[in-house]
Design a protein around this motif. Structure first.
Motif, PDB file in Angstrom:
ATOM      1  N   ARG A   1       0.829  -1.199   0.000  1.00 32.39           N
ATOM      2  CA  ARG A   1       0.000   0.000   0.000  1.00 32.39           C
ATOM      3  C   ARG A   1       0.871   1.259   0.000  1.00 32.39           C
ATOM      4  O   ARG A   1       0.595   2.237  -0.714  1.00 32.39           O
ATOM      5  CB  ARG A   1      -0.915  -0.012   1.221  1.00 32.39           C
ATOM      6  N   LEU A   2       1.938   1.236   0.790  1.00 27.60           N
ATOM      7  CA  LEU A   2       2.842   2.387   0.824  1.00 27.60           C
ATOM      8  C   LEU A   2       3.510   2.604  -0.530  1.00 27.60           C
ATOM      9  O   LEU A   2       3.663   3.753  -0.986  1.00 27.60           O
ATOM     10  CB  LEU A   2       3.903   2.185   1.909  1.00 27.60           C
ATOM     11  N   GLU A   3       3.878   1.498  -1.185  1.00 30.53           N
ATOM     12  CA  GLU A   3       4.478   1.616  -2.505  1.00 30.53           C
ATOM     13  C   GLU A   3       3.470   2.186  -3.499  1.00 30.53           C
ATOM     14  O   GLU A   3       3.807   2.994  -4.378  1.00 30.53           O
ATOM     15  CB  GLU A   3       4.964   0.244  -2.980  1.00 30.53           C
ATOM     16  N   ALA A   4       2.206   1.744  -3.383  1.00 34.76           N
ATOM     17  CA  ALA A   4       1.183   2.250  -4.302  1.00 34.76           C
ATOM     18  C   ALA A   4       0.937   3.731  -4.100  1.00 34.76           C
ATOM     19  O   ALA A   4       0.744   4.492  -5.068  1.00 34.76           O
ATOM     20  CB  ALA A   4      -0.112   1.466  -4.095  1.00 34.76           C
ATOM     21  N   GLU A   5       0.935   4.177  -2.854  1.00 34.25           N
ATOM     22  CA  GLU A   5       0.703   5.595  -2.586  1.00 34.25           C
ATOM     23  C   GLU A   5       1.858   6.467  -3.052  1.00 34.25           C
ATOM     24  O   GLU A   5       1.678   7.674  -3.254  1.00 34.25           O
ATOM     25  CB  GLU A   5       0.464   5.791  -1.085  1.00 34.25           C
ATOM     26  N   SER A   6       3.021   5.845  -3.227  1.00 35.03           N
ATOM     27  CA  SER A   6       4.187   6.629  -3.666  1.00 35.03           C
ATOM     28  C   SER A   6       4.299   6.728  -5.184  1.00 35.03           C
ATOM     29  O   SER A   6       5.237   7.353  -5.690  1.00 35.03           O
ATOM     30  CB  SER A   6       5.465   6.005  -3.091  1.00 35.03           C
ATOM     31  N   LEU A   7       3.397   6.103  -5.922  1.00 37.56           N
ATOM     32  CA  LEU A   7       3.441   6.199  -7.376  1.00 37.56           C
ATOM     33  C   LEU A   7       3.150   7.633  -7.810  1.00 37.56           C
ATOM     34  O   LEU A   7       2.321   8.335  -7.230  1.00 37.56           O
ATOM     35  CB  LEU A   7       2.416   5.240  -7.995  1.00 37.56           C
ATOM     36  N   ARG A   8       3.824   8.065  -8.895  1.00 39.96           N
ATOM     37  CA  ARG A   8       3.677   9.446  -9.368  1.00 39.96           C
ATOM     38  C   ARG A   8       2.367   9.641 -10.110  1.00 39.96           C
ATOM     39  O   ARG A   8       1.731  10.688 -10.002  1.00 39.96           O
ATOM     40  CB  ARG A   8       4.858   9.807 -10.274  1.00 39.96           C
ATOM     41  N   ASP A   9       1.979   8.642 -10.898  1.00 38.10           N
ATOM     42  CA  ASP A   9       0.742   8.756 -11.676  1.00 38.10           C
ATOM     43  C   ASP A   9      -0.451   8.524 -10.751  1.00 38.10           C
ATOM     44  O   ASP A   9      -0.587   7.452 -10.158  1.00 38.10           O
ATOM     45  CB  ASP A   9       0.739   7.728 -12.804  1.00 38.10           C
ATOM     46  N   PRO A  10      -1.351   9.509 -10.622  1.00 46.08           N
ATOM     47  CA  PRO A  10      -2.499   9.326  -9.719  1.00 46.08           C
ATOM     48  C   PRO A  10      -3.400   8.170 -10.155  1.00 46.08           C
ATOM     49  O   PRO A  10      -3.949   7.464  -9.293  1.00 46.08           O
ATOM     50  CB  PRO A  10      -3.230  10.672  -9.794  1.00 46.08           C
ATOM     51  N   ASP A  11      -3.562   7.980 -11.468  1.00 47.88           N
ATOM     52  CA  ASP A  11      -4.422   6.884 -11.918  1.00 47.88           C
ATOM     53  C   ASP A  11      -3.834   5.527 -11.550  1.00 47.88           C
ATOM     54  O   ASP A  11      -4.544   4.628 -11.070  1.00 47.88           O
ATOM     55  CB  ASP A  11      -4.622   6.973 -13.437  1.00 47.88           C
ATOM     56  N   ASP A  12      -2.516   5.392 -11.767  1.00 47.00           N
ATOM     57  CA  ASP A  12      -1.877   4.125 -11.390  1.00 47.00           C
ATOM     58  C   ASP A  12      -1.952   3.904  -9.879  1.00 47.00           C
ATOM     59  O   ASP A  12      -2.188   2.789  -9.405  1.00 47.00           O
ATOM     60  CB  ASP A  12      -0.415   4.124 -11.848  1.00 47.00           C
ATOM     61  N   ALA A  13      -1.727   4.984  -9.139  1.00 45.42           N
ATOM     62  CA  ALA A  13      -1.787   4.863  -7.676  1.00 45.42           C
ATOM     63  C   ALA A  13      -3.184   4.443  -7.214  1.00 45.42           C
ATOM     64  O   ALA A  13      -3.335   3.585  -6.335  1.00 45.42           O
ATOM     65  CB  ALA A  13      -1.383   6.190  -7.023  1.00 45.42           C
ATOM     66  N   ALA A  14      -4.219   5.045  -7.812  1.00 49.23           N
ATOM     67  CA  ALA A  14      -5.585   4.702  -7.423  1.00 49.23           C
ATOM     68  C   ALA A  14      -5.909   3.260  -7.779  1.00 49.23           C
ATOM     69  O   ALA A  14      -6.553   2.534  -7.012  1.00 49.23           O
ATOM     70  CB  ALA A  14      -6.572   5.660  -8.097  1.00 49.23           C
TER      71      ALA A  14
END
Length: 425
Positions: free
Chosen positions: A240-253
């Motif tokens: 989850r922490l790795e996902a929240e650190s993604l730059r692209d908001p769509d990819d993170a969501a």
């Protein structure tokens, strides 16, 4: 068993009573006949001194008095042919007694008693009396009735005792059977009270020990599954922490939503492992239309990425089914995951949810190579997967009052039909 024991005791009692009462009844009749014969013989012998020495008139008066007192016919045959008392023919027994031999013989009227009397100057006289059949059997009918009633009473007592004894044997067996069925229905707290013979008490103790052991093993298994599932929370948190650190908001969501779904599945697994459903508890209920629609929408994103055409047909909801929402979601994920795992990219598939009088029918059909042989067996997989997806779907269907069917479509692809029953009420 209770009826058989009662029948056995009744048979043995009847046979025993027959073996004793029949000879006893015959003995009673013989004793009655002998008693009547002895009494008649004694009456006849009382005339011997008079017949042997007295005058004719004295003998006549004495005989008539005896006939009046005894009620039996008494006849005296004198040597000169004179017959005193009750008229009677000279029977062979009388002729034999005239030669000096006293005897008893059977006749048509009863039992004939003849006594030879010596002492008269002209020769031997004969005293004859007949014991009627009624006197020979006097009291026999009453004695036989008493014996029959006594035998019936003994049979009834034996049946009552046998029923009590059979009940003391069958009640513990019935209780053992009841507790066994309760254990089979997942009532692991059921226990049997040891009762009855030592062998049944030993069986009851063994069954209680087995139930306790099953409880311990299931508790250990649930704890192990729960612990194993709980260990997944740490890598999930990191993911989850790795996902929240993604730059692209769509990819993170998108990744965060996937992590949320995985975390919900793990949480559901923990709850399911720690919660033992009682057979008396109400069955879970969920809306199949909402769950299937939500899971197809989730998988549609991956389908679009892999060039698959998705056809969705949903009957208007709500469509309540007897399966929990998270469990139904896991089933839909397993079926759709099989499509993505076992068909090449670009293979279209269709999801159809319909309702009828029997419940709800979920159909997942694709245009791929079809299902391999033995795909429904737990742990069987020909594509490197765990082989548990279809088994999970099958168990969920059976728990919800339905079943799982595997087939082949017109174009050769796989067709999976999941029938789900409606909840009670």
């Amino acid at each position: 068993m209770r009826r058989r024991l009662a029948l056995l005791v009744a048979s043995v009692s009847v046979l025993t009573l027959i073996a004793f009462l029949v000879p006893l009844a015959l003995l009673v009749r013989t004793v009655a006949e002998d008693r009547a014969t002895v009494r008649a013989t004694a009456d006849a012998q009382s005339l011997v001194p008079v017949v042997g020495t007295a005058e004719l008139d004295t003998v006549r008066i004495t005989v008539e008095q005896l006939v009046a007192e005894s009620g039996r016919p008494v006849t005296v045959f004198l040597p000169d042919g004179t017959v005193l008392g009750a008229p009677a023919p000279r029977t062979p027994a009388v002729a034999l007694a005239a030669r000096g031999q006293s005897l008893t013989a059977e006749s048509d009227g009863g039992r004939e008693v003849v006594i030879a009397v010596q002492g008269r100057p002209e020769g031997a006289a004969v005293i004859r009396t007949v014991v009627p059949r009624a006197e020979l059997t006097a009291g026999v009918t009453r004695a036989w009735t008493v014996l029959a009633l006594l035998g019936a009473l003994l049979v009834v007592v034996g049946l009552v005792v046998a029923d009590r004894l059979a009940g003391s044997l069958t009640r513990p067996i019935t209780e053992l059977s009841t507790v066994s069925h309760r254990l089979a229905n997942a009532e692991l707290d059921a226990r049997v009270e040891p009762a009855g013979p030592a062998e049944l008490r030993e069986v009851a103790g063994a069954l209680n020990h087995l139930a306790g052991r099953i409880q311990v093993l299931l508790r250990e298994e649930r704890e192990q599954v729960a612990d194993l599932s709980h260990r997944l929370r740490t890598p999930l948190t990191a993911l989850r922490l790795e996902a929240e650190s993604l730059r692209d908001p769509d990819d993170a969501a998108r990744v965060t939503a996937a992590v949320d779904g995985l975390e919900r599945a793990v949480s559901g697994l923990i709850r399911q492992a720690r919660w033992r459903r009682s057979p008396t508890a109400g069955r879970p209920v969920s809306d199949a239309a909402a769950v299937v629609g939500e899971r197809v929408a989730f998988w549609s994103v991956l389908a679009e990425d892999t060039g698959r055409r998705v056809t969705l047909e949903l009957a208007p909801g709500p469509l309540p089914v007897g399966v929990a929402a998270d469990e139904l979601a896991a089933v839909v994920d397993a079926l759709l995951g099989n499509v993505f795992a076992h068909t090449p990219d670009g293979t279209p598939f269709a999801v159809r949810l319909t309702a009828d009088a029997e419940g709800v029918l979920l159909t997942v059909a694709d245009e791929g190579p079809g299902l391999p042989a033995g795909a429904a067996r737990r742990g069987s997989s020909g594509a490197g997967s765990t082989g548990l997806g279809l088994d999970i779907a099958d168990r969920a269907a059976r728990a919800g009052g339905g079943h799982l069917d595997l087939g082949t479509g017109p174009a050769g692809g796989a067709v999976v039909r999941l029938r789900l029953g409606r909840p009670p009420g």
